[in-house]
Design a protein around this motif. Sequence first.
Motif, mmCIF file in Angstrom:
data_model
loop_
_atom_site.group_PDB
_atom_site.id
_atom_site.type_symbol
_atom_site.label_atom_id
_atom_site.label_comp_id
_atom_site.label_asym_id
_atom_site.label_seq_id
_atom_site.Cartn_x
_atom_site.Cartn_y
_atom_site.Cartn_z
ATOM 1 N N THR A 30 -3.813 -11.805 -8.434
ATOM 2 C CA THR A 30 -4.476 -10.625 -7.868
ATOM 3 C C THR A 30 -5.808 -11.071 -7.260
ATOM 4 O OG1 THR A 30 -5.497 -10.150 -10.012
ATOM 5 C CG2 THR A 30 -3.428 -9.012 -9.506
ATOM 6 N N ASP A 31 -6.592 -10.106 -6.790
ATOM 7 C CA ASP A 31 -7.937 -10.424 -6.306
ATOM 8 C C ASP A 31 -8.950 -9.740 -7.229
ATOM 9 O OD1 ASP A 31 -8.218 -7.696 -5.444
ATOM 10 O OD2 ASP A 31 -7.039 -8.216 -3.662
ATOM 11 N N PRO A 32 -10.241 -9.995 -7.050
ATOM 12 C CA PRO A 32 -11.241 -9.484 -8.003
ATOM 13 C C PRO A 32 -11.449 -7.971 -7.944
ATOM 14 C CG PRO A 32 -12.111 -11.316 -6.698
ATOM 15 C CD PRO A 32 -10.848 -10.883 -6.060
ATOM 16 N N ASP A 33 -11.090 -7.337 -6.838
ATOM 17 C CA ASP A 33 -11.381 -5.919 -6.675
ATOM 18 C C ASP A 33 -10.355 -5.056 -7.392
ATOM 19 O OD1 ASP A 33 -13.525 -6.577 -5.024
ATOM 20 O OD2 ASP A 33 -12.221 -6.673 -3.254
ATOM 21 N N GLY A 34 -10.732 -3.819 -7.668
ATOM 22 C CA GLY A 34 -9.802 -2.871 -8.268
ATOM 23 C C GLY A 34 -8.857 -2.305 -7.227
ATOM 24 N N LEU A 35 -7.969 -1.419 -7.674
ATOM 25 C CA LEU A 35 -7.020 -0.800 -6.760
ATOM 26 C C LEU A 35 -7.716 0.234 -5.889
ATOM 27 C CD1 LEU A 35 -4.006 -0.365 -9.185
ATOM 28 C CD2 LEU A 35 -4.019 -1.742 -7.104
ATOM 29 N N PRO A 36 -7.408 0.255 -4.583
ATOM 30 C CA PRO A 36 -8.032 1.248 -3.701
ATOM 31 C C PRO A 36 -7.440 2.631 -3.934
ATOM 32 C CG PRO A 36 -6.374 0.023 -2.501
ATOM 33 C CD PRO A 36 -6.445 -0.603 -3.865
ATOM 34 N N SER A 37 -8.050 3.616 -3.344
ATOM 35 C CA SER A 37 -7.567 4.995 -3.515
ATOM 36 C C SER A 37 -6.534 5.386 -2.469
ATOM 37 C CB SER A 37 -8.747 5.967 -3.458
ATOM 38 O OG SER A 37 -9.443 5.813 -2.230
ATOM 39 N N ASP A 38 -6.369 4.561 -1.409
ATOM 40 C CA ASP A 38 -5.369 4.876 -0.390
ATOM 41 C C ASP A 38 -4.752 3.590 0.148
ATOM 42 O OD1 ASP A 38 -7.162 3.800 1.560
ATOM 43 O OD2 ASP A 38 -8.159 5.739 1.716
ATOM 44 N N VAL A 39 -3.655 3.749 0.883
ATOM 45 C CA VAL A 39 -2.888 2.602 1.385
ATOM 46 C C VAL A 39 -3.707 1.761 2.358
ATOM 47 C CG1 VAL A 39 -0.828 1.928 2.686
ATOM 48 C CG2 VAL A 39 -0.686 3.782 1.032
ATOM 49 N N GLU A 40 -4.577 2.392 3.111
ATOM 50 C CA GLU A 40 -5.425 1.674 4.058
ATOM 51 C C GLU A 40 -6.220 0.581 3.351
ATOM 52 O OE1 GLU A 40 -6.602 0.992 8.013
ATOM 53 O OE2 GLU A 40 -5.078 2.358 7.221
ATOM 54 N N ARG A 79 1.562 7.638 -3.763
ATOM 55 C CA ARG A 79 1.560 8.279 -5.082
ATOM 56 C C ARG A 79 1.070 7.331 -6.174
ATOM 57 N NH1 ARG A 79 7.452 11.286 -4.775
ATOM 58 N NH2 ARG A 79 6.851 12.942 -3.287
ATOM 59 N N VAL A 80 1.465 6.059 -6.054
ATOM 60 C CA VAL A 80 1.009 5.077 -7.044
ATOM 61 C C VAL A 80 -0.514 4.962 -7.005
ATOM 62 C CG1 VAL A 80 1.082 2.648 -7.718
ATOM 63 C CG2 VAL A 80 3.176 3.794 -6.959
ATOM 64 N N LEU A 81 -1.075 4.891 -5.801
ATOM 65 C CA LEU A 81 -2.527 4.783 -5.689
ATOM 66 C C LEU A 81 -3.215 6.089 -6.080
ATOM 67 C CD1 LEU A 81 -2.786 2.692 -2.399
ATOM 68 C CD2 LEU A 81 -3.146 1.917 -4.751
ATOM 69 N N GLY A 82 -2.517 7.205 -5.887
ATOM 70 C CA GLY A 82 -3.070 8.469 -6.360
ATOM 71 C C GLY A 82 -3.237 8.483 -7.868
#
Length: 354
Positions: free
Chosen positions: A246-256, A281-284
């Motif tokens: 993975t990378d250091p950042d968390g999951l974003p809130s949208d696909v963009e 939906r997963v990111l939601g």
Amino acid sequence: MTFKPLVFSGVQPTGNLHLGNYLGAIRRFVLLQDSHDCIYCVVDMHAITVWQDPVELMRATREVTAAFLAAGIDPKKHIVFNQSRVMQHAELAWVFNCVARMGWLNRMTQFKEKAGKDRENASVGLFAYPTLMAADILVYRATHVPVGDDQKQHLELTRDIAQKFNNDYSSRIADLDVGVEMMMGDERVNGFFPLTEPLIEGPAPRVMSLRDGSKKMSKSEPSDLSRINLTDDAETISKKIRKAKTDPDGLPSDVEGLKGRPEAENLVTIYAALAESTKERVLGEFGGQQFSAFKPALAELAVARLAPIANEMRRISADQAYVDGVLREGGERASVIAEATMKTVRSILGLVSS
């Protein structure tokens, strides 16, 4: 009279089946059973376009068959067999070698990729692979094939071969009254072979390596941690997801926000596919969280979906007589259909065979 809807598809027995094979092909095969007559083939003759260890080829053929059955394909309602049992595949492939043009095969990008710079050393079988694929489909006069992006060009070639055969022998087909009505664009015509259509049941997920999100998940990658094999047990599945890059950042809130983050996008894609949901939906649900929270949820979902299939594969594979019986019975049923096609093809061509 028109063609009866029939689905054909095949999987090569060239090593361990993995999550990408399941989500991209086998799971779709299972779903198609409810709406279509289906013929599913372990394409062992395609496998030998490059050298295979004979003992490993037999093992892998049985393993793919076990995967079909473990995932839920019903060999009684549909047909499951290995390609080499039905000699008409090779017979029709030779006919199509005489119909297809060299220029058509020279344009096949998959041959260029597999042969690489050493084209002169590639087998004739690898070059003519698409004509055998066309024969696989058309020996059953299949109307639909579920295809991924890497097979679309081969299906287009299958349609070109069918159309040229129908055109070259149109008068003979009419004389024998073996033509079937079909559409070519806006025109209604008769032909012996259908112009097989791609079957698209929504986009198949593109599953990437767990070690490098820019590469497709592959059985040929050296590290076993790069893929989830269908034979992996629950503990192994969980371990591989925990160790996924993975990378250091968390999951974003949208696909963009997944753009430029291939490893993050891959894990979200896998979760969405296994949950039969969408990346949105997963990111939601998980947007803003760290991978330390997301990975355990993904591991739990993957184990719930895949471990039962792995357990059933092991159970089925342990009964080699049963697996071989499925292939034998499927081959016998497939041969009846294939021989009916070839009997007419021989007559169309003018081959004396009776």
